[in-house]
Design a protein around this motif. Structure first.
Motif, PDB file in Angstrom:
ATOM      1  N   UNK A  36       0.839  -1.202   0.000  1.00 10.78           N
ATOM      2  CA  UNK A  36       0.000   0.000   0.000  1.00 10.78           C
ATOM      3  C   UNK A  36       0.870   1.247   0.000  1.00 10.78           C
ATOM      4  N   UNK A  37       0.283   2.343  -0.403  1.00 12.42           N
ATOM      5  CA  UNK A  37       1.012   3.608  -0.396  1.00 12.42           C
ATOM      6  C   UNK A  37       1.404   3.990   1.030  1.00 12.42           C
ATOM      7  N   UNK A  38       0.569   3.660   1.998  1.00 13.38           N
ATOM      8  CA  UNK A  38       0.885   3.964   3.396  1.00 13.38           C
ATOM      9  C   UNK A  38       2.126   3.219   3.854  1.00 13.38           C
ATOM     10  N   UNK A  39       2.232   1.937   3.474  1.00 12.86           N
ATOM     11  CA  UNK A  39       3.397   1.149   3.841  1.00 12.86           C
ATOM     12  C   UNK A  39       4.660   1.702   3.182  1.00 12.86           C
ATOM     13  N   UNK A  40       4.539   2.121   1.922  1.00 10.80           N
ATOM     14  CA  UNK A  40       5.696   2.678   1.218  1.00 10.80           C
ATOM     15  C   UNK A  40       6.168   3.950   1.910  1.00 10.80           C
ATOM     16  N   UNK A  41       5.222   4.820   2.257  1.00 12.57           N
ATOM     17  CA  UNK A  41       5.580   6.069   2.933  1.00 12.57           C
ATOM     18  C   UNK A  41       6.259   5.781   4.267  1.00 12.57           C
ATOM     19  N   UNK A  42       5.725   4.808   4.994  1.00 11.49           N
ATOM     20  CA  UNK A  42       6.307   4.448   6.293  1.00 11.49           C
ATOM     21  C   UNK A  42       7.721   3.887   6.116  1.00 11.49           C
ATOM     22  N   UNK A  43       7.902   2.980   5.154  1.00 10.73           N
ATOM     23  CA  UNK A  43       9.213   2.366   4.941  1.00 10.73           C
ATOM     24  C   UNK A  43      10.237   3.388   4.440  1.00 10.73           C
ATOM     25  N   UNK A  44       9.785   4.343   3.633  1.00 10.71           N
ATOM     26  CA  UNK A  44      10.693   5.355   3.084  1.00 10.71           C
ATOM     27  C   UNK A  44      10.922   6.517   4.039  1.00 10.71           C
ATOM     28  N   UNK A  45      10.183   6.541   5.155  1.00 16.00           N
ATOM     29  CA  UNK A  45      10.292   7.618   6.144  1.00 16.00           C
ATOM     30  C   UNK A  45       9.966   8.972   5.531  1.00 16.00           C
ATOM     31  N   UNK A  46       8.869   8.995   4.765  1.00 15.70           N
ATOM     32  CA  UNK A  46       8.381  10.257   4.201  1.00 15.70           C
ATOM     33  C   UNK A  46       6.892  10.356   4.513  1.00 15.70           C
ATOM     34  N   UNK A  47       6.348  11.549   4.398  1.00  6.39           N
ATOM     35  CA  UNK A  47       4.915  11.733   4.613  1.00  6.39           C
ATOM     36  C   UNK A  47       4.138  11.241   3.399  1.00  6.39           C
ATOM     37  N   UNK A  48       2.857  10.954   3.602  1.00  6.81           N
ATOM     38  CA  UNK A  48       2.031  10.530   2.472  1.00  6.81           C
ATOM     39  C   UNK A  48       1.882  11.668   1.472  1.00  6.81           C
ATOM     40  N   UNK A  49       1.911  12.899   1.967  1.00  7.22           N
ATOM     41  CA  UNK A  49       1.847  14.045   1.055  1.00  7.22           C
ATOM     42  C   UNK A  49       3.056  14.059   0.127  1.00  7.22           C
ATOM     43  N   UNK A  50       4.240  13.818   0.698  1.00  2.00           N
ATOM     44  CA  UNK A  50       5.462  13.763  -0.107  1.00  2.00           C
ATOM     45  C   UNK A  50       5.376  12.652  -1.130  1.00  2.00           C
ATOM     46  N   UNK A  51       4.877  11.506  -0.713  1.00  2.46           N
ATOM     47  CA  UNK A  51       4.751  10.365  -1.626  1.00  2.46           C
ATOM     48  C   UNK A  51       3.800  10.672  -2.776  1.00  2.46           C
TER      49      UNK A  51
END
Length: 210
Positions: A36-51
């Motif tokens: 999920x996009x949420x998991x990607x944002x969490x793993x990359x240590x970025x906000x969902x807005x940034x993603x």
């Protein structure tokens, strides 16, 4: 469906690099559906807005991830960069990059994941083909058209020849690690396979044009 993704050169945007690195690992670990996009944002240590500023959907991110892998191995090539070389050298340079890409463990895992999910979620298979094989075939088609235009070899259907060339590079040792029978071949084995495959392919081209 057509998804076009524009990238900054490697190193220009560290957050984009982190996102792509995180998405690659998650797609490999979990598959397309479970990532999920949420998991990607969490793993990359970025906000969902940034993603979402960089990739508007999971589909676009999946395409970008595969394209990034192609660039990593030099397989996302520009045909004109090699089109002026002698026929055998031009095909060898391109083929050598493609062999490294096709036989890399991560590429094999991504392909297996896309194929396994394609029966349930056709979009996964479609996106994989669009971002990987179709892009490579398109670039090869242009290359063979350029080579034919130079008179290196007569080719009536560059797109057909491009698909056959990619298929020729997908055989041999490629099926061994894909089936889990053994690890990836050594550099010497890849060099030898590529040279022999290109030589055989050129003989077939010349014979067919005769």
């Amino acid at each position: 469906m057509s998804i076009e993704t524009t990238f900054l050169p490697a190193g220009r945007d560290r957050r984009t690099d982190r996102i792509l690195a995180a998405s690659e690992r998650l797609f490999l670990e979990l598959g397309y559906t479970a990532t999920s996009m949420s998991l990607v944002a969490q793993r990359a240590a970025v906000s969902k807005t940034t993603l979402y500023t960089r990739f508007s959907s999971k589909e676009e991110l999946f395409v970008a991830t595969i394209q990034a892998a192609c660039r990593q191995y030099g397989a996302d090539f520009v045909p004109d960069d090699v089109a002026d070389l002698p026929l055998e050298e031009a095909l060898y340079r391109v083929a050598r990059r493609l062999v490294d890409l096709l036989w890399s463990p991560d590429t094999i895992m991504i392909r297996q994941s896309a194929l396994s999910e394609a029966s349930r979620i056709p979009l996964a298979g479609h996106l994989y083909c669009q971002a990987g094989p179709q892009r490579i075939v398109s670039a090869l088609t242009i290359l063979f058209a350029r080579l034919s235009g130079r008179g290196c070899v007569g080719i009536a259907d560059p797109a057909f020849i491009a698909r056959q060339f990619l298929a020729a590079l997908s055989g041999g040792f490629h099926s061994v690690p894909e089936l889990g029978i053994a690890g990836p071949p050594s550099k010497a084995e890849r060099d030898d396979f590529t040279r022999k495959a290109v030589t055989l392919f050129i003989r077939g081209l010349c014979k067919g044009a005769a």
